[in-house]
Design an enzyme around this catalytic site. Structure first.
Site, PDB file in Angstrom:
ATOM      1  N   CYS A 166      27.203  33.385  33.026  1.00 26.94           N
ATOM      2  CA  CYS A 166      27.009  32.461  34.159  1.00 26.94           C
ATOM      3  C   CYS A 166      25.549  32.334  34.592  1.00 26.94           C
ATOM      4  O   CYS A 166      25.210  31.458  35.388  1.00 26.94           O
ATOM      5  CB  CYS A 166      27.879  32.889  35.334  1.00 26.94           C
ATOM      6  SG  CYS A 166      29.623  32.874  34.917  1.00 26.94           S
ATOM      7  N   HIS A 199      25.161  29.507  41.538  1.00 22.70           N
ATOM      8  CA  HIS A 199      26.258  29.487  40.576  1.00 22.70           C
ATOM      9  C   HIS A 199      27.580  29.447  41.339  1.00 22.70           C
ATOM     10  O   HIS A 199      27.810  30.258  42.234  1.00 22.70           O
ATOM     11  CB  HIS A 199      26.170  30.735  39.693  1.00 22.70           C
ATOM     12  CG  HIS A 199      27.425  31.024  38.969  1.00 22.70           C
ATOM     13  ND1 HIS A 199      28.037  30.080  38.176  1.00 22.70           N
ATOM     14  CD2 HIS A 199      28.224  32.113  38.934  1.00 22.70           C
ATOM     15  CE1 HIS A 199      29.143  30.587  37.682  1.00 22.70           C
ATOM     16  NE2 HIS A 199      29.283  31.818  38.124  1.00 22.70           N
ATOM     17  N   ASN A 235      34.642  27.189  38.393  1.00 21.35           N
ATOM     18  CA  ASN A 235      33.478  27.949  37.918  1.00 21.35           C
ATOM     19  C   ASN A 235      33.201  27.527  36.473  1.00 21.35           C
ATOM     20  O   ASN A 235      33.965  27.873  35.572  1.00 21.35           O
ATOM     21  CB  ASN A 235      33.805  29.444  38.019  1.00 21.35           C
ATOM     22  CG  ASN A 235      32.705  30.345  37.485  1.00 21.35           C
ATOM     23  OD1 ASN A 235      31.788  29.887  36.796  1.00 21.35           O
ATOM     24  ND2 ASN A 235      32.802  31.630  37.774  1.00 21.35           N
TER      25      ASN A 235
HETATM   26  O1  UT7 Z   1      31.158  33.811  37.329  1.00 22.99           O
HETATM   27  C1  UT7 Z   1      30.652  35.109  37.269  1.00 22.99           C
HETATM   28  C2  UT7 Z   1      30.676  35.757  38.606  1.00 22.99           C
HETATM   29  N1  UT7 Z   1      32.022  35.776  39.072  1.00 22.99           N
HETATM   30  C3  UT7 Z   1      32.294  36.123  40.308  1.00 22.99           C
HETATM   31  O2  UT7 Z   1      31.408  36.373  41.094  1.00 22.99           O
HETATM   32  C4  UT7 Z   1      33.754  36.195  40.641  1.00 22.99           C
HETATM   33  C5  UT7 Z   1      33.948  37.122  41.764  1.00 22.99           C
HETATM   34  N2  UT7 Z   1      35.332  37.461  42.037  1.00 22.99           N
HETATM   35  C6  UT7 Z   1      36.221  36.589  42.543  1.00 22.99           C
HETATM   36  O3  UT7 Z   1      35.973  35.406  42.639  1.00 22.99           O
HETATM   37  C7  UT7 Z   1      37.494  37.159  43.099  1.00 22.99           C
HETATM   38  O4  UT7 Z   1      37.453  38.569  42.993  1.00 22.99           O
HETATM   39  C8  UT7 Z   1      38.777  36.651  42.397  1.00 22.99           C
HETATM   40  C9  UT7 Z   1      39.019  35.184  42.778  1.00 22.99           C
HETATM   41  C10 UT7 Z   1      38.646  36.798  40.893  1.00 22.99           C
HETATM   42  C11 UT7 Z   1      39.967  37.446  42.892  1.00 22.99           C
HETATM   43  O5  UT7 Z   1      40.069  37.346  44.308  1.00 22.99           O
HETATM   44  P1  UT7 Z   1      40.189  38.663  45.206  1.00 22.99           P
HETATM   45  O6  UT7 Z   1      40.343  38.203  46.584  1.00 22.99           O
HETATM   46  O7  UT7 Z   1      39.023  39.555  44.884  1.00 22.99           O
HETATM   47  O8  UT7 Z   1      41.531  39.269  44.715  1.00 22.99           O
HETATM   48  P2  UT7 Z   1      41.797  40.699  44.076  1.00 22.99           P
HETATM   49  O9  UT7 Z   1      41.350  40.722  42.653  1.00 22.99           O
HETATM   50  O10 UT7 Z   1      41.311  41.759  44.995  1.00 22.99           O
HETATM   51  O11 UT7 Z   1      43.378  40.698  44.109  1.00 22.99           O
HETATM   52  C12 UT7 Z   1      44.105  40.683  45.348  1.00 22.99           C
HETATM   53  C13 UT7 Z   1      45.577  40.481  45.025  1.00 22.99           C
HETATM   54  C14 UT7 Z   1      46.051  41.373  43.877  1.00 22.99           C
HETATM   55  O12 UT7 Z   1      47.382  41.797  44.185  1.00 22.99           O
HETATM   56  P3  UT7 Z   1      47.652  43.275  44.784  1.00 22.99           P
HETATM   57  O13 UT7 Z   1      47.103  44.220  43.748  1.00 22.99           O
HETATM   58  O14 UT7 Z   1      46.888  43.322  46.081  1.00 22.99           O
HETATM   59  O15 UT7 Z   1      49.126  43.283  44.929  1.00 22.99           O
HETATM   60  C15 UT7 Z   1      46.077  40.450  42.692  1.00 22.99           C
HETATM   61  O16 UT7 Z   1      47.031  40.833  41.716  1.00 22.99           O
HETATM   62  O17 UT7 Z   1      45.769  39.140  44.592  1.00 22.99           O
HETATM   63  C16 UT7 Z   1      46.479  39.150  43.351  1.00 22.99           C
HETATM   64  N3  UT7 Z   1      46.099  37.982  42.591  1.00 22.99           N
HETATM   65  C17 UT7 Z   1      46.758  36.810  42.710  1.00 22.99           C
HETATM   66  N4  UT7 Z   1      47.798  36.449  43.467  1.00 22.99           N
HETATM   67  C18 UT7 Z   1      48.222  35.155  43.356  1.00 22.99           C
HETATM   68  C19 UT7 Z   1      45.101  37.842  41.709  1.00 22.99           C
HETATM   69  N5  UT7 Z   1      45.080  36.583  41.232  1.00 22.99           N
HETATM   70  C20 UT7 Z   1      46.096  35.927  41.828  1.00 22.99           C
HETATM   71  C21 UT7 Z   1      46.577  34.606  41.774  1.00 22.99           C
HETATM   72  N6  UT7 Z   1      47.633  34.272  42.558  1.00 22.99           N
HETATM   73  N7  UT7 Z   1      46.027  33.664  40.980  1.00 22.99           N
END
Ligand code: UT7
Length: 342
Positions: free
Chosen positions: A119, A261, A291
């Site tokens: 990225c 980004h 993204n």
């Molecule tokens: O491009 C390079 C740089 N990239 C970034 O900077 C990306 C940075 N990270 C992110 O954008 C976010 O971390 C994500 C969008 C990838 C994930 O969001 P989050 O708020 O950090 O969620 P998380 O990974 O902490 O997950 C929270 C919960 C989890 O469930 P439990 O373990 O709390 O039960 C995940 O399994 O959300 C769940 N989850 C979803 N639920 C519904 C993860 N993806 C989904 C989904 N729909 N699509």
């Protein structure tokens, strides 16, 4: 690593811009029909409403050629001495995709190479192109960032599939002066290979080659440890952005727009808060394109120029973060540019 991009008369100056996104629009509703997720979750946690994906058979070079052609028109034609293509999704592992793109644009014979910084690819590509100019190797460089990122994604992975989109953005850089609009300011670039495990596509490289049996652990697909990447992203981008401002001799209050980004609308909001900037200073297009990895910044620059949210004379801070880990930042005053359809 930090540095200028040459002496005062050897600066790389942006003099053309273009972009291309695929025709196919993939809505959150379409993804919800096949994944255990919801439209509310995707919008609330990422800010993404839809993204563009390539059709089967459509590849990175196809997007790169269209964006490159639009940027060449925007620059008013003229000689090009090198093509730099930043991508995570080259058309094949060997050779690089840039020579094919150069040939299809009618530029065959010029220096052409790919840059791989996920990225952060646009900023690493900009540094490479600016380096060609500063070293006297080129007067004008076409720098393209293009991704068919959807081709890396696991169709069953709800943690990555909704986030990424495909697209390409391109700029033409010419030799010019540091005080001209469009002159690329001092660049800050960095990496942290100790954390390479946070963003990976493990199979298909020299360590884990294939063809062979198709891996059953999903290692042929893009994986991201989202929460940790989020934290690193905000930390590294705020540090790199602050350093780029300081090298340029700018104060935070001098910045009209931050073109970051587009990883996640919440990352942009957290970055604005960390830097102490108003949210409306942050240029955004993530809702419509997702993204798009390396292509994210130039696609946003082109779209924001088209809709007037970035104007000639605006002082811009560009910041990116991605796999590697890698990060980068630079400053520039936006020039007046013509836009042409890709
Ligand atoms: O491009 C390079 C740089 N990239 C970034 O900077 C990306 C940075 N990270 C992110 O954008 C976010 O971390 C994500 C969008 C990838 C994930 O969001 P989050 O708020 O950090 O969620 P998380 O990974 O902490 O997950 C929270 C919960 C989890 O469930 P439990 O373990 O709390 O039960 C995940 O399994 O959300 C769940 N989850 C979803 N639920 C519904 C993860 N993806 C989904 C989904 N729909 N699509």
């Amino acid at each position: 690593m930090t540095g200028g991009t040459g002496g005062a008369a050897d600066r790389a100056v942006i003099c053309g811009i273009g972009y291309r996104v695929p025709d196919r629009i993939v809505t959150n509703a379409e993804l919800c029909a096949r994944l255990d997720t919801s439209e509310d979750w995707i919008v609330a946690r990422t800010g993404i409403s839809r993204r563009r994906w390539v059709e089967p058979g459509e590849a990175t070079s196809d997007l790169a050629v269209r964006a490159g052609r639009a940027a060449l028109k925007s620059a008013g034609g003229g000689q090009i001495d090198a093509v730099v293509l930043a991508t995570t999704t080259p058309d094949q592992r060997c050779p690089a995709t840039a020579p094919e793109v150069a040939s299809r644009l009618g530029l065959g014979g010029v220096a052409a190479l790919d840059v791989s910084a996920v990225c952060t690819g646009f900023l690493y590509g900009l540094a490479t192109a600016a380096g060609f100019i500063a070293a006297g190797l080129a007067e004008r460089v076409l720098m393209i960032a293009a991704e068919a990122f959807s081709t890396l994604l696991d169709p069953d992975d709800r943690t990555t599939l909704p986030i990424f989109g495909d697209g390409a953005g391109a700029v033409v850089l010419r030799r010019g002066r540091a005080d001209e609009p469009g002159a690329v300011g001092p660049l800050v670039l960095g990496s942290d290979g100790d954390r390479s495990e946070l963003i990976t596509v493990k199979a298909g490289g020299a360590r884990q080659p294939f063809p062979g049996p198709i891996p059953d652990d999903g290692s042929q697909y893009f994986k991201m440890r989202g929460r940790e990447v989020f934290r690193q992203s905000v930390e590294r981008m705020s540090a790199a952005g602050t350093e780029a401002l300081s090298l340029a001799g700018w104060q935070l209050g001098d910045v009209d727009r931050v073109v970051t980004h587009q990883a996640n609308a919440r990352v942009s909001a957290a970055l604005a808060e960390r830097l102490g900037l108003r949210r409306d200073v942050m240029a955004q297009n993530i809702a419509d394109v997702g993204n798009t990895a390396a292509a994210s910044i130039p696609v946003l620059l082109a779209q924001a120029t088209a809709d007037g949210s970035v104007e000639a004379g605006h002082r811009l801070l560009l910041v990116a973060f991605g796999g590697g880990l890698t990060w980068g930042a630079t400053t520039l005053t936006w020039p007046h540019l013509e836009l042409h359809d890709a």
